[in-house]
Enzyme design. Sequence first.
Site, PDB file in Angstrom:
ATOM      1  N   ASP A  45       0.840  -1.202   0.000  1.00 47.72           N
ATOM      2  CA  ASP A  45       0.000   0.000   0.000  1.00 47.72           C
ATOM      3  C   ASP A  45       0.880   1.259   0.000  1.00 47.72           C
ATOM      4  OD1 ASP A  45       0.858  -0.174   2.600  1.00 47.72           O
ATOM      5  OD2 ASP A  45      -1.116   0.059   3.527  1.00 47.72           O
ATOM      6  N   SER A  46       2.203   1.056  -0.005  1.00 45.47           N
ATOM      7  CA  SER A  46       3.124   2.174  -0.257  1.00 45.47           C
ATOM      8  C   SER A  46       2.810   2.834  -1.593  1.00 45.47           C
ATOM      9  CB  SER A  46       4.581   1.679  -0.247  1.00 45.47           C
ATOM     10  OG  SER A  46       4.734   0.562  -1.092  1.00 45.47           O
ATOM     11  N   LYS A 112      -1.012  -9.262   3.612  1.00 47.82           N
ATOM     12  CA  LYS A 112      -0.213  -8.719   4.720  1.00 47.82           C
ATOM     13  C   LYS A 112      -1.050  -7.698   5.484  1.00 47.82           C
ATOM     14  CE  LYS A 112       3.502  -5.842   3.962  1.00 47.82           C
ATOM     15  NZ  LYS A 112       3.103  -4.595   4.619  1.00 47.82           N
ATOM     16  N   GLU A 181       9.726  -3.701  10.245  1.00 47.10           N
ATOM     17  CA  GLU A 181      10.143  -2.426   9.627  1.00 47.10           C
ATOM     18  C   GLU A 181      10.759  -1.479  10.661  1.00 47.10           C
ATOM     19  OE1 GLU A 181       7.303  -0.694   6.962  1.00 47.10           O
ATOM     20  OE2 GLU A 181       8.426   1.173   6.783  1.00 47.10           O
TER      21      GLU A 181
HETATM   22  O1  KIV Z   1       3.630  -1.026   1.596  1.00 46.21           O
HETATM   23  C1  KIV Z   1       4.799  -1.429   1.509  1.00 46.21           C
HETATM   24  O2  KIV Z   1       5.491  -1.255   0.506  1.00 46.21           O
HETATM   25  C2  KIV Z   1       5.351  -2.145   2.656  1.00 46.21           C
HETATM   26  C3  KIV Z   1       6.833  -2.384   2.671  1.00 46.21           C
HETATM   27  C4  KIV Z   1       7.562  -1.131   2.830  1.00 46.21           C
HETATM   28  C5  KIV Z   1       7.217  -3.410   3.656  1.00 46.21           C
HETATM   29  O3  KIV Z   1       4.639  -2.493   3.542  1.00 46.21           O
END
Ligand code: KIV
Length: 265
Positions: A45-46, A112, A181
């Site tokens: 979700d980044s 996740k 993280e």
């Molecule tokens: O959303 C994402 O890209 C993440 C990673 C930075 C682990 O959760």
Amino acid sequence: MKKSITISNVQSWKQKRKFAVITAYDASFAHLFALNGIEVILVGDSLGMTIQGHNSTIPVTLKEMIYHTRCVRRGAPSCFLLADLPFMTYTTWSQACDSAAKLMRVGANMIKLEGGSRLTGIIKKLTIQSIPVCGHIGLTPQSVNILGGYKIQGRDKDSAEILLNDAIALEKAGIQLLVLECVPIELAKNITQSLKIPVIGIGSGSYTDGQILVMQDILGITDKHAPSFAKNFLLQQGGSIAMAIQLYIKEVETGLFPSIQYSFH
Ligand code: KIV
């Protein structure tokens, strides 16, 4: 056709070798990453920041995650694919099952979610329904407004103990992978050694079983400031994305990345 990577493959690596994971949000990059040796991809979700230009992951919707997961799966049919459940889409177990099912139907192998012990009930329900789960603790970006910013977590004895207990509780509840993280290198080592499942670190030093980086950080195209733990592998490879990805994998597998320069104490 290339053999698909399964959770059994990923879990077996804990005993054998380190592994590199990368985020991807579309078919073309996912294809390029798979072609150059990436075996595990996260549709993170980044994308709220990297693709949409927001300053957090909070605006990302489930509908958007479904769209990007579908695109990535088309580009990388054999990779093991993780997809994030976005903010407020797993507040109850029935909402979590419903949201996760939508991501699994478009090609995610595992979902996740962010948070510690408070999620054990939801994780148990998901796994009973055959939905594989990856945990995510330490700096959890969906909680940025509670954490008061993007800060290193687990720096003092008490908060380190809470994170260790969270990791153990999540494993007991049924997660099969854990993302850790932005925690100090010593805590990451302790958590990695305390769990049977693979721990994938980001900004957490070199002792975790795997590493994950956001693709824009690896390729040096982060629009604002790249985090201090991220390495621009493209810069080292004179502009070839293929070579940058191969170098990233090689440095993770040989333990060269992340060096002390990219870790916190
Ligand atoms: O959303 C994402 O890209 C993440 C990673 C930075 C682990 O959760």
